[in-house]
Motif scaffolding. Structure first.
Motif, mmCIF file in Angstrom:
data_model
loop_
_atom_site.group_PDB
_atom_site.id
_atom_site.type_symbol
_atom_site.label_atom_id
_atom_site.label_comp_id
_atom_site.label_asym_id
_atom_site.label_seq_id
_atom_site.Cartn_x
_atom_site.Cartn_y
_atom_site.Cartn_z
ATOM 1 N N TYR A 89 -2.829 0.006 10.002
ATOM 2 C CA TYR A 89 -3.376 0.886 8.972
ATOM 3 C C TYR A 89 -2.874 2.307 9.185
ATOM 4 O O TYR A 89 -2.468 2.682 10.281
ATOM 5 C CB TYR A 89 -4.909 0.864 9.016
ATOM 6 N N VAL A 90 -2.926 3.124 8.116
ATOM 7 C CA VAL A 90 -2.497 4.512 8.214
ATOM 8 C C VAL A 90 -3.504 5.386 7.477
ATOM 9 O O VAL A 90 -4.016 5.020 6.418
ATOM 10 C CB VAL A 90 -1.071 4.701 7.634
ATOM 11 N N ALA A 91 -3.818 6.544 8.065
ATOM 12 C CA ALA A 91 -4.780 7.468 7.465
ATOM 13 C C ALA A 91 -4.383 8.897 7.801
ATOM 14 O O ALA A 91 -3.652 9.142 8.773
ATOM 15 C CB ALA A 91 -6.193 7.174 7.972
ATOM 16 N N GLY A 92 -4.855 9.864 7.009
ATOM 17 C CA GLY A 92 -4.521 11.252 7.293
ATOM 18 C C GLY A 92 -5.405 12.223 6.546
ATOM 19 O O GLY A 92 -6.154 11.849 5.638
ATOM 20 N N LEU A 93 -5.312 13.490 6.957
ATOM 21 C CA LEU A 93 -6.106 14.575 6.378
ATOM 22 C C LEU A 93 -5.206 15.579 5.686
ATOM 23 O O LEU A 93 -4.212 16.038 6.262
ATOM 24 C CB LEU A 93 -6.905 15.282 7.484
ATOM 25 N N GLY A 100 -3.010 13.429 4.749
ATOM 26 C CA GLY A 100 -3.502 12.474 3.764
ATOM 27 C C GLY A 100 -2.450 12.185 2.711
ATOM 28 O O GLY A 100 -2.271 11.040 2.277
ATOM 29 N N ALA A 101 -1.734 13.242 2.288
ATOM 30 C CA ALA A 101 -0.636 13.055 1.341
ATOM 31 C C ALA A 101 0.459 12.196 1.959
ATOM 32 O O ALA A 101 1.033 11.317 1.301
ATOM 33 C CB ALA A 101 -0.079 14.412 0.913
ATOM 34 N N ALA A 102 0.744 12.430 3.244
ATOM 35 C CA ALA A 102 1.755 11.620 3.932
ATOM 36 C C ALA A 102 1.301 10.172 4.051
ATOM 37 O O ALA A 102 2.106 9.241 3.932
ATOM 38 C CB ALA A 102 2.042 12.209 5.315
ATOM 39 N N ALA A 103 0.002 9.949 4.289
ATOM 40 C CA ALA A 103 -0.518 8.584 4.362
ATOM 41 C C ALA A 103 -0.363 7.874 3.025
ATOM 42 O O ALA A 103 -0.026 6.684 2.977
ATOM 43 C CB ALA A 103 -1.981 8.607 4.796
ATOM 44 N N ALA A 104 -0.629 8.591 1.922
ATOM 45 C CA ALA A 104 -0.444 7.999 0.595
ATOM 46 C C ALA A 104 1.019 7.616 0.378
ATOM 47 O O ALA A 104 1.320 6.574 -0.217
ATOM 48 C CB ALA A 104 -0.915 8.977 -0.482
ATOM 49 N N ILE A 105 1.935 8.446 0.865
ATOM 50 C CA ILE A 105 3.360 8.137 0.756
ATOM 51 C C ILE A 105 3.697 6.877 1.547
ATOM 52 O O ILE A 105 4.443 6.010 1.084
ATOM 53 C CB ILE A 105 4.200 9.332 1.248
ATOM 54 N N MET A 106 3.128 6.761 2.749
ATOM 55 C CA MET A 106 3.402 5.577 3.569
ATOM 56 C C MET A 106 2.885 4.313 2.890
ATOM 57 O O MET A 106 3.520 3.256 2.942
ATOM 58 C CB MET A 106 2.785 5.729 4.954
ATOM 59 N N LEU A 140 4.078 -2.957 5.449
ATOM 60 C CA LEU A 140 3.826 -2.606 6.844
ATOM 61 C C LEU A 140 2.353 -2.275 7.090
ATOM 62 O O LEU A 140 1.784 -2.663 8.112
ATOM 63 C CB LEU A 140 4.700 -1.411 7.247
ATOM 64 N N TYR A 141 1.740 -1.562 6.146
ATOM 65 C CA TYR A 141 0.356 -1.121 6.313
ATOM 66 C C TYR A 141 -0.587 -1.941 5.444
ATOM 67 O O TYR A 141 -0.400 -2.060 4.234
ATOM 68 C CB TYR A 141 0.234 0.363 5.967
ATOM 69 N N ALA A 142 -1.603 -2.502 6.077
ATOM 70 C CA ALA A 142 -2.560 -3.345 5.359
ATOM 71 C C ALA A 142 -3.467 -2.538 4.462
ATOM 72 O O ALA A 142 -3.939 -3.029 3.437
ATOM 73 C CB ALA A 142 -3.400 -4.146 6.364
ATOM 74 N N ALA A 143 -3.733 -1.287 4.829
ATOM 75 C CA ALA A 143 -4.618 -0.437 4.037
ATOM 76 C C ALA A 143 -4.356 1.011 4.390
ATOM 77 O O ALA A 143 -3.766 1.326 5.433
ATOM 78 C CB ALA A 143 -6.085 -0.789 4.275
ATOM 79 N N VAL A 144 -4.806 1.907 3.513
ATOM 80 C CA VAL A 144 -4.526 3.330 3.636
ATOM 81 C C VAL A 144 -5.829 4.113 3.519
ATOM 82 O O VAL A 144 -6.692 3.788 2.698
ATOM 83 C CB VAL A 144 -3.549 3.783 2.525
ATOM 84 N N GLY A 145 -5.961 5.168 4.332
ATOM 85 C CA GLY A 145 -7.081 6.090 4.225
ATOM 86 C C GLY A 145 -6.568 7.485 3.921
ATOM 87 O O GLY A 145 -5.745 8.023 4.665
ATOM 88 N N VAL A 189 -10.567 6.596 -0.101
ATOM 89 C CA VAL A 189 -10.342 8.025 -0.318
ATOM 90 C C VAL A 189 -11.632 8.802 -0.071
ATOM 91 O O VAL A 189 -12.704 8.394 -0.530
ATOM 92 C CB VAL A 189 -9.845 8.280 -1.756
ATOM 93 N N PHE A 190 -11.522 9.906 0.654
ATOM 94 C CA PHE A 190 -12.604 10.875 0.802
ATOM 95 C C PHE A 190 -12.112 12.215 0.273
ATOM 96 O O PHE A 190 -10.999 12.643 0.600
ATOM 97 C CB PHE A 190 -13.007 11.035 2.276
#
Length: 380
Positions: free
Chosen positions: A207-211, A215-221, A228-233, A278-279
Motif C-alpha cells: 500500500y502507499v499513502a502520503g500527506l 498525498g499527491a505523490a501517493a495518488a500518482i503512484m 503494484l499497490y493494492a490500495a492508496v491513502g 481520502v482524508f
C-alpha cells in the motif's frame, strides 16, 4: 540599484483567488520581499535569467525562503520537526537504505517490527512525507511505526532530497513526475520493489499513502502503478495530473485541477476502481478540499458504486463526515473523510511530528483498517 518590494501576502491573495497570471506577474516584477527575505540578485542566482524570466526552480527556491512570510504559498509545505527520535522496541529496526537505478537514487528508511519473521509474508506500507518533512519526522507524526509494531507489517519512508526540490516536496506538479517508468514514480516504485525483494513482503498487500505533497505523490503512484499497490491513502493531497508546472500547481491547490478519471499521459489505466481512502480538512487553506473530491473521482473511474454517508465526532472533539462507496456486492472500494474545521495536518497524529492534528480521527489506524480489506487482483 534598487528593487521594487514584493508583497508575498498579495501574491498569496491573488493565488487563492485563482488569479495566477497576476500573481506570477507580481512575482516576476517584485524582486525584493517585505522584511528582507530575498533580493532579485539572489533570485536570479537560483536559476532565473533575471527578474523578468524566473524559472520554476528559482521561483520554488524563492518561495521556500519566503515561506515564513507567506506559509500558505508553499507546495503543501509543513514546518519541520526537531524532536528527538522515538526509542525503538527491543528487536525492532529502523534502517537507512538507498535505492539506485540508472544513475538516479532515492534514500529511504525502513521500519522492521520486532515480530517480523522472514518466512512469514507481511504487508508493506509506503509512506510519502509532506514538504520540509523527513522520514523520521513523518514516522513520528503519523505513529505508523508504533502501529507496525502492534500489527506486524513493514513501513518504508522514501525521503525527498533538497537537491531534487528546495523544500523537499515531491514534484507532483511536474508532468515528467506523473508517469509510469519515469522520474519520481519510477524511483518510488523501485524502492517498493527493493523492499519486496529484500524482505518477506506479501505482494498482494502493498500500500502507499502520503500527506499533502506526499498525498499527491501517493495518488500518482496509484494511477501509474495500480498493479503494484493494492490500495492508496491520500491525506490533504491532490489527484494525479492536477497540475503540469509550478503556476498550475498553485491554481490547483486553491481551486482544484483539470483532472479526470482518465488520469494523465503515461498512466496505466486500471481495469477496476483503485481502492482509495481520502482524508481532507474543510478548513485547509493550503490544499482546498475540492482536491480530495477529485482524488475520489479519479480513483473511481467509470465503476458504478453505491454510497453510504455517516457523521460523527472523534474522541478529540472533531466532527467529520465519512462517505463509503461500495460495489454491487457491498464491498467497500472508496472511502472519504471530510474533517470539519481541520487544516493541512495529519488527522489524529502525534505532536512529536510536524503538521499533525491530534484532535481528529486516527487517520493512520483508519487507513490500515481500509488497507486490510483489499488485495491486488494479481501479484506484480
Amino acid at each position: 540599484m534598487t528593487f521594487p518590494i514584493l508583497d508575498m501576502g498579495e501574491v498569496t491573495r491573488l493565488t487563492k483567488a485563482g488569479r495566477l497570471a497576476e500573481a506570477m506577474a507580481l512575482l516576476r516584477g517584485g524582486v525584493a520581499v517585505k522584511n528582507g527575505a530575498m533580493s532579485g540578485a539572489v533570485l536570479s542566482g537560483l536559476g532565473g535569467k533575471g527578474a523578468g524570466q524566473v524559472t520554476p526552480e528559482a521561483l520554488q527556491a524563492f518561495l521556500d525562503h519566503a515561506g515564513k512570510l507567506a506559509p500558505h504559498s508553499r507546495l503543501g509545505g509543513v514546518p519541520g520537526s526537531r524532536r528527538s527520535p522515538t526509542p525503538l522496541p527491543d528487536g525492532a529496526r529502523f534502517e537507512e537504505r538507498i535505492f539506485s537505478n540508472g544513475g538516479a537514487s532515492l534514500g529511504y528508511k525502513l521500519y522492521i517490527p520486532s515480530r517480523y519473521e522472514a518466512l512469514s509474508p507481511v504487508p508493506l506500507v509506503v509512506m510519502l512525507h509532506g514538504c520540509t518533512q523527513s522520514p523520521d519526522d513523518f514516522a513520528a507524526g503519523t505513529r505508523m511505526n508504533a502501529l507496525a509494531e502492534e500489527q506486524t507489517f513493514l513501513v518504508a519512508y522514501p525521503g525527498q532530497s533538497q537537491a531534487a526540490n528546495a523544500s523537499k516536496c515531491w514534484n507532483w506538479f511536474r508532468a515528467e513526475d506523473q508517469q509510469r517508468g519515469r522520474g519520481e514514480p519510477a524511483l518510488i516504485a523501485g524502492t517498493t520493489r527493493q523492499v519486496m525483494n529484500d524482505f518477506s513482503a506479501d505482494p498482494k498487500r502493498v500500500y502507499v499513502a502520503g500527506l499533502s505533497a506526499g498525498g499527491a505523490a501517493a495518488a500518482i503512484m496509484g494511477a501509474t502503478y495500480p498493479d503494484l499497490y493494492a490500495a492508496v491513502g491520500v491525506h490533504s493531497g491532490l489527484a494525479c495530473g492536477a497540475a503540469a508546472d509550478l503556476p498550475s500547481a498553485f491554481a490547483a491547490m486553491q481551486q482544484g485541477g483539470p483532472v479526470s478519471a482518465a488520469g494523465v499521459r503515461g498512466s496505466r489505466k486500471p481495469q477496476r476502481a483503485v481502492p482509495t481512502i481520502v482524508f481532507h480538512g474543510d478548513s485547509d487553506t493550503t490544499v482546498h478540499r475540492v482536491n480530495g473530491d477529485q482524488v475520489i473521482v479519479q480513483a473511481k473511474g467509470a465503476t458504478p458504486l453505491g454510497q453510504t454517508v455517516s457523521r460523527g465526532v472523534s474522541a478529540g472533539g472533531m466532527a467529520y463526515t465519512r462517505t463509503v462507496q461500495s460495489d454491487g456486492s457491498g464491498y467497500p472500494v472508496l472511502e472519504q473523510w471530510i474533517l470539519h474545521g481541520a487544516g493541512n495536518a495529519w488527522s489524529g497524529g502525534s505532536s512529536d511530528g510536524s503538521y499533525t492534528d491530534p484532535r481528529g480521527p486516527d487517520a493512520s489506524r483508519e487507513m490500515l483498517r481500509f488497507f486490510s480489506e483489499v488485495r491486488t487482483p494479481s501479484a506484480p
